[in-house]
Scaffold this motif. Structure first.
Motif, PDB file in Angstrom:
ATOM      1  N   LYS A 289       0.819  -1.216   0.000  1.00 57.22           N
ATOM      2  CA  LYS A 289       0.000   0.000   0.000  1.00 57.22           C
ATOM      3  C   LYS A 289       0.850   1.262   0.000  1.00 57.22           C
ATOM      4  N   VAL A 290       1.993   1.200   0.692  1.00 57.56           N
ATOM      5  CA  VAL A 290       2.846   2.387   0.768  1.00 57.56           C
ATOM      6  C   VAL A 290       3.251   2.834  -0.634  1.00 57.56           C
ATOM      7  N   THR A 291       3.781   1.899  -1.444  1.00 64.11           N
ATOM      8  CA  THR A 291       4.224   2.301  -2.780  1.00 64.11           C
ATOM      9  C   THR A 291       3.029   2.557  -3.705  1.00 64.11           C
ATOM     10  N   ALA A 292       1.956   1.760  -3.538  1.00 70.34           N
ATOM     11  CA  ALA A 292       0.779   1.954  -4.398  1.00 70.34           C
ATOM     12  C   ALA A 292       0.182   3.342  -4.191  1.00 70.34           C
ATOM     13  N   ASN A 293       0.122   3.796  -2.940  1.00 69.31           N
ATOM     14  CA  ASN A 293      -0.424   5.121  -2.656  1.00 69.31           C
ATOM     15  C   ASN A 293       0.393   6.201  -3.348  1.00 69.31           C
ATOM     16  N   LEU A 294       1.724   6.022  -3.387  1.00 68.38           N
ATOM     17  CA  LEU A 294       2.586   7.040  -3.973  1.00 68.38           C
ATOM     18  C   LEU A 294       2.353   7.151  -5.469  1.00 68.38           C
ATOM     19  N   ARG A 295       1.869   6.079  -6.108  1.00 68.91           N
ATOM     20  CA  ARG A 295       1.647   6.118  -7.558  1.00 68.91           C
ATOM     21  C   ARG A 295       0.159   6.077  -7.917  1.00 68.91           C
ATOM     22  N   GLY A 296      -0.712   6.135  -6.909  1.00 65.96           N
ATOM     23  CA  GLY A 296      -2.145   6.096  -7.185  1.00 65.96           C
ATOM     24  C   GLY A 296      -2.627   4.750  -7.709  1.00 65.96           C
ATOM     25  N   GLU A 297      -1.901   3.665  -7.388  1.00 62.34           N
ATOM     26  CA  GLU A 297      -2.360   2.341  -7.795  1.00 62.34           C
ATOM     27  C   GLU A 297      -3.228   1.737  -6.685  1.00 62.34           C
ATOM     28  N   LYS A 298      -3.849   0.595  -7.001  1.00 60.53           N
ATOM     29  CA  LYS A 298      -4.787   0.024  -6.046  1.00 60.53           C
ATOM     30  C   LYS A 298      -4.385  -1.409  -5.685  1.00 60.53           C
ATOM     31  N   ILE A 299      -4.353  -1.683  -4.375  1.00 55.88           N
ATOM     32  CA  ILE A 299      -4.046  -3.038  -3.895  1.00 55.88           C
ATOM     33  C   ILE A 299      -5.359  -3.725  -3.536  1.00 55.88           C
ATOM     34  N   LEU A 300      -5.590  -4.914  -4.085  1.00 56.76           N
ATOM     35  CA  LEU A 300      -6.810  -5.663  -3.756  1.00 56.76           C
ATOM     36  C   LEU A 300      -6.471  -6.768  -2.766  1.00 56.76           C
ATOM     37  N   PRO A 301      -6.898  -6.621  -1.509  1.00 53.48           N
ATOM     38  CA  PRO A 301      -6.481  -7.572  -0.478  1.00 53.48           C
ATOM     39  C   PRO A 301      -6.738  -9.042  -0.840  1.00 53.48           C
ATOM     40  N   ASN A 302      -7.908  -9.345  -1.383  1.00 54.83           N
ATOM     41  CA  ASN A 302      -8.180 -10.753  -1.668  1.00 54.83           C
ATOM     42  C   ASN A 302      -7.269 -11.320  -2.750  1.00 54.83           C
TER      43      ASN A 302
ATOM     44  N   ASP B 482     -11.140   2.655   1.043  1.00 55.57           N
ATOM     45  CA  ASP B 482     -11.617   2.116  -0.233  1.00 55.57           C
ATOM     46  C   ASP B 482     -12.849   2.873  -0.732  1.00 55.57           C
ATOM     47  N   PHE B 483     -13.758   3.196   0.216  1.00 54.78           N
ATOM     48  CA  PHE B 483     -14.966   3.934  -0.150  1.00 54.78           C
ATOM     49  C   PHE B 483     -14.607   5.282  -0.765  1.00 54.78           C
ATOM     50  N   LEU B 484     -13.705   6.018  -0.104  1.00 54.05           N
ATOM     51  CA  LEU B 484     -13.319   7.346  -0.600  1.00 54.05           C
ATOM     52  C   LEU B 484     -12.665   7.237  -1.968  1.00 54.05           C
ATOM     53  N   ASN B 485     -11.740   6.283  -2.120  1.00 51.91           N
ATOM     54  CA  ASN B 485     -11.061   6.132  -3.401  1.00 51.91           C
ATOM     55  C   ASN B 485     -12.047   5.832  -4.523  1.00 51.91           C
ATOM     56  N   ALA B 486     -13.024   4.976  -4.239  1.00 52.88           N
ATOM     57  CA  ALA B 486     -14.007   4.629  -5.264  1.00 52.88           C
ATOM     58  C   ALA B 486     -14.832   5.863  -5.644  1.00 52.88           C
ATOM     59  N   GLU B 487     -15.238   6.662  -4.654  1.00 58.09           N
ATOM     60  CA  GLU B 487     -16.031   7.858  -4.937  1.00 58.09           C
ATOM     61  C   GLU B 487     -15.241   8.871  -5.755  1.00 58.09           C
ATOM     62  N   LEU B 488     -13.968   9.046  -5.376  1.00 56.10           N
ATOM     63  CA  LEU B 488     -13.135  10.041  -6.074  1.00 56.10           C
ATOM     64  C   LEU B 488     -12.891   9.614  -7.513  1.00 56.10           C
ATOM     65  N   LYS B 489     -12.825   8.330  -7.763  1.00 57.39           N
ATOM     66  CA  LYS B 489     -12.624   7.833  -9.117  1.00 57.39           C
ATOM     67  C   LYS B 489     -13.870   8.124  -9.958  1.00 57.39           C
ATOM     68  N   GLN B 490     -15.036   7.962  -9.324  1.00 57.70           N
ATOM     69  CA  GLN B 490     -16.295   8.197 -10.042  1.00 57.70           C
ATOM     70  C   GLN B 490     -16.550   9.676 -10.296  1.00 57.70           C
ATOM     71  N   GLN B 491     -16.087  10.530  -9.392  1.00 55.42           N
ATOM     72  CA  GLN B 491     -16.372  11.959  -9.513  1.00 55.42           C
ATOM     73  C   GLN B 491     -15.070  12.743  -9.572  1.00 55.42           C
ATOM     74  N   PRO B 492     -14.449  12.798 -10.765  1.00 63.19           N
ATOM     75  CA  PRO B 492     -13.137  13.454 -10.857  1.00 63.19           C
ATOM     76  C   PRO B 492     -13.212  14.963 -10.628  1.00 63.19           C
ATOM     77  N   SER B 493     -14.428  15.536 -10.631  1.00 62.35           N
ATOM     78  CA  SER B 493     -14.545  16.997 -10.468  1.00 62.35           C
ATOM     79  C   SER B 493     -14.362  17.431  -9.010  1.00 62.35           C
ATOM     80  N   ILE B 494     -14.363  16.492  -8.090  1.00 64.34           N
ATOM     81  CA  ILE B 494     -14.249  16.822  -6.671  1.00 64.34           C
ATOM     82  C   ILE B 494     -12.916  17.515  -6.373  1.00 64.34           C
ATOM     83  N   LYS B 495     -13.013  18.668  -5.706  1.00 66.90           N
ATOM     84  CA  LYS B 495     -11.793  19.388  -5.306  1.00 66.90           C
ATOM     85  C   LYS B 495     -11.573  19.298  -3.790  1.00 66.90           C
ATOM     86  N   HIS B 496     -12.676  19.207  -3.059  1.00 67.96           N
ATOM     87  CA  HIS B 496     -12.577  19.190  -1.603  1.00 67.96           C
ATOM     88  C   HIS B 496     -13.367  18.019  -1.035  1.00 67.96           C
ATOM     89  N   VAL B 497     -12.712  17.259  -0.176  1.00 62.08           N
ATOM     90  CA  VAL B 497     -13.403  16.186   0.525  1.00 62.08           C
ATOM     91  C   VAL B 497     -13.645  16.659   1.955  1.00 62.08           C
TER      92      VAL B 497
END
Lengths: 569, 569
Positions: A289-302, B482-497
């Motif tokens: 997660k540390v490196t994935a966060n830095l590049r905006g990638e996603k880790i799927l736990p399962n 995970d919830f936040l990341n999914a929402e931000l991916k769906q709504q790229p116009s978001i500037k402030h959370v």
């Protein structure tokens, strides 16, 4: 197709893979391989195993992870924490009596892999949530101290007595003291430390690009191994001064084998394997997660469970030790510019070349150099400062962290983790059993209600507005009941109690029964119980019962404003 | 003085005690004593003990409870659930091999008492919160089924084979069949059932006061015992038709004894004693609260631990079985008009008279009558309808309840309770690891923000308002991320959370670290993280760290209105 990509994330990045990616991955792969050779040998010796098991664990397992893993930069292979866990499992009397540590290690790897795959099947990736950061920090710090304690004697050639680590017969240590060994160790430590921060800072100052700086500074382990080996060869240190060396490493590619399967050790090793699987999984996901966060990638736990499970099964079948994602190696891989798991595939390829052609070179590596490498690598995992921070921020977490560390040191690795998990859950329950409850009033001229103790608010003498800041469950309903009774006794003028449910996310069966009793008791004394600002899911659940009916003349209000208007009107 | 009253609640009510109170207590005490004699004998036989142990447990223990207990109507003495737990503890092979069940019972009582006193010392009264109502209901229902299974054969004189309950050698049963015994049982059951609801309804219709109605209907057990005994004596049923009877009961007051202390059984019996202590405490407090709520009295959990602990120690020293508050007996005591524990003191006095003078009368009580009494008494504890309700209201609680019941039936009493506790905690953790999260908007023309899925609300395209409906901890922070990341991916116009913390009562160390990572990642992509409506205790904690500093240019807003105003302005 998209399903296949889910199960084989390698397809996703191979589709857009280009020449530049390959150049980056090639460079990172070489650097990581250079680190993997001494680490592989060192960690297998740390686990009390022949040196080749760490090398084998660096070939097939990372290849499998590259196919299935969702992290593009995680470096799967032998790691120090898993090594000390293996050492602990192998030193159990029933296991060491069998006298076949290599087979036991294969079983540990196979069981860990199967447990991970089973967890993936049951979609238990969320189990990572059972281990809080404080427990993980306490555990790694404790395990690091154990590793340091096991490696320090090697620096001076002192022998670990046969009676093991925890029994106190340490006087035999002194007998093995070897000045030459200590000299080599000090030289190795100097190189390793100087090649770290000091050299990096210097090289950056003279303007070298940071990937090159990383590459040079990360060659330190290989350089120390090289110098150490040359010194042994040139001065015949092994025979003349009894400097301990690695010894013969069998040459050639490991034979894929399934013949460890028919064995009764499986049951004995299962608990240790479960702990190794848990820690390997949790640590790997945390690092990924540390490196994935830095590049905006996603880790799927399962999917990580599948990938790490496959990697460990591969370790078992190719004669390697259990594997996980390594923190320092992953950081090196990332810093050296790795774009995808191609870097690890290249490193694995180089390792297999090393295993086939270069094993004779490994024979004269002085063990003291490996001990120095382990010591320098382990230091960042010893996070005592974090413990102080945690203690200040959250006492419950701080206690869990310290007790996990002490548990690891005093009772053992698996006991320490268990203790930490139990304490975290206990502190969690304790917190939710004494919820924060605020009596609130209205901030004048707003629709906003806040704690009467913290804000200037408007209140009404026949109205008790109580905000319960926690889901209402078996663990806290008695506390809430006592709070209400105490307040009602102090304020006999109260006619209406309003429970504000903004923070209430669930009401369990026990709590509902007690709320019914509270309502009954209030009605008997001519008062009403009301609810305000209950959330959708809570209302849905209450509507399944006749609780709202029972409240009458008490009511459910949509907002606190409505409640005040009606009950004071 | 007030401190002394805390430890000896008897002083509080003695100070205002009057003649009318005494008249009420005298009446209730006689009724309760009439119930205690057959119950005492029946429950000690149910536990597999000589009949006098239940009688002895009805003398000194309730006297001690009267001194120390905070409930004015709880009837402490032998109870059916504790009896089946004792039977289960005594049937363990190591214990039954010792062949001294009376001594083992004294040890169980002493250990239970000591455990309760230790818990009181450690102020662990809150431990009652570990056992949720569903687990308690599942447990009592399961234990009731076990009791029913153990008593049914007695109705027809069938012998329980020596091989025990769970081993399946049930064919020996049929050999003992005794028609006369069955006849007596059916007659006893008829009296017991007719004296219940049908007679009460009738007597109330003809206008008798309800305390007299209670008195008459609660004489049923004594009447059946009387009729049964007379029938045995008159027709010589024991010798002519082999009807099983209680047998000789030693006469006289039990000798206070401490000679059970030097014994090695203590260690073996400790786990069972711990479970008996836990259940005795939890059940007693639950029953005490029911009557206390009806009269507006207060039960103090820690003082109850002292009172019940003293009562059990008294049971151990006076040769009785472990005691607890009994549900049916307490209800009878209450319904008969008991005002204070004086009623129980009177009952205890009557019991000691019975033990000194009337034990010869108990010899010919047919066991089948006692089985009938137990069966009728146990029926209300079998709450299968509750299980259906729980299942519908809260699936997690429902599962815990059913599994506890099945656990008691299949694995045993202690295992069933443990299973229930573990499942409740697991379901608790599972719930908090998948918190409800709502994206909210403003209800037009108000300051009220609600879920966009459930209400017509105003939203802003650059603003993501997220209300997290749970404390943020290690168990749910990954879910939230995970919830936040999914929402931000769906709504790229978001500037402030904006994280709305109305429902957030705590942020633990793990969660804080991840929030820091989330903030870092948002800042890297040019967005801000903000917090709104955080509660006092949460802000106090965050202010100890540099998290608020790190948020900049993100902010902490006092209200959602402020946040919207500033971030959209």
């Amino acid at each position: 197709m998209s399903r296949l990509t889910n199960y084989l994330p390698i397809i996703a990045w191979l589709k857009t893979y280009n020449r530049q990616d390959f150049n980056d991955d090639l460079f990172a792969g070489i650097i990581t391989a250079i680190l993997l050779v001494p680490q592989g040998i060192a960690y297998s010796i740390l686990a009390g195993l022949p040196p080749e098991l760490g090398l084998y664990a660096s070939i097939l397992p990372p290849t499998l992870y590259a196919l299935f893993g969702t992290s593009r930069t995680l470096s799967v292979g032998p790691v120090s924490i898993a090594a000390i866990m293996i050492a602990s499992a192998l030193s159990a009397p029933e296991i060491s009596a069998l006298g076949n540590p290599v087979q036991s290690t294969a079983i540990l790897a196979a069981e860990s892999g199967l447990i991970m795959l089973l967890m993936a099947l049951l979609r238990m990736g969320g189990l990572v949530n059972l281990i809080s950061h404080p427990v993980l920090t306490g555990f790694t710090s404790g395990a690091s101290l154990l590793i340091i304690a096991s490696q320090l004697p090697h620096l001076a050639g002192l022998k670990i007595p046969a009676c093991g680590l925890n029994t106190g017969c340490y006087r035999d240590y002194v007998q093995g003291f070897n000045g030459v060994t200590l000299g080599i160790a000090l030289a190795a430590l100097s190189i390793l430390i100087l090649f770290g921060k000091p050299l990096s800072t210097l090289l950056k100052k003279i303007g070298l690009p940071s990937s090159i700086v990383t590459a040079i500074s990360k060659c330190a382990p290989l350089l120390t191994v090289l110098f150490g080996t040359l010194a042994v060869n040139y001065f015949n240190l092994q025979n003349q001064y009894h400097v301990a060396v690695v010894g013969q490493v069998p040459s050639g590619f490991p034979i894929l084998s399934l013949n460890f399967i028919h064995n009764e050790q499986w049951r004995l090793l299962l608990p240790s394997a479960a702990f190794i699987a848990l820690i390997a999984y949790v640590e790997s996901v945390a690092i990924a997660k540390v490196t994935a966060n830095l590049r905006g990638e996603k880790i799927l736990p399962n999917q990580e469970l599948i990938a790490l499970g496959a990697a460990n099964l591969a370790a078992a079948m190719s004669g390697g030790m259990p594997v996980a994602g390594g923190f320092s190696r992953t950081m090196v891989n990332f810093a050296a510019g790795a774009k995808t798991q191609m870097a690890m595939l290249i490193a694995a390829g180089l390792l297999s070349v090393a295993v086939i052609f270069f094993t004779p070179w490994f024979e004269n590596i002085p063990k003291t150099v490996l001990a120095a490498i382990i010591l320098v690598a382990i230091m960042p995992l010893l996070r005592l400062k974090d413990i102080v921070h945690t203690w200040r921020y959250d006492r419950g977490d701080g206690i869990a962290e310290v007790m996990t560390l002490l548990g690891v040191l005093i009772f053992g690795i698996e006991e320490g983790i268990s203790l930490g998990i139990v304490l975290t859950i206990a502190s969690h329950l304790r917190k939710s059993s004494r919820p924060h409850i605020a009596i609130v009033g209205r901030i004048p001229d707003t629709e906003h209600f806040r704690n009467i103790k913290r804000h200037q608010v408007e209140t009404w003498h026949s109205l008790l507005l109580v905000r319960i800041d926690e889901s209402i469950t078996f663990s806290n309903i008695n506390f809430i009941e006592d709070f209400l009774n105490a307040e009602l006794k102090q304020q006999p003028s109260i006619k209406h109690v309003v429970l504000i449910f903004t923070s209430v996310n669930d009401i369990d069966t026990t709590a509902l029964e007690v709320l019914e009793n509270i309502n009954h008791a209030l009605q008997t004394s001519g008062k009403t119980l009301n609810i305000s600002e209950a959330k959708g899911p809570v209302m849905d659940k209450l509507k399944k019962t006749d609780f709202i009916e029972q409240l009458k003349p008490g009511k459910v209000f949509f907002t606190n404003v409505d409640a005040v208007k009606e009950l004071t009107g």
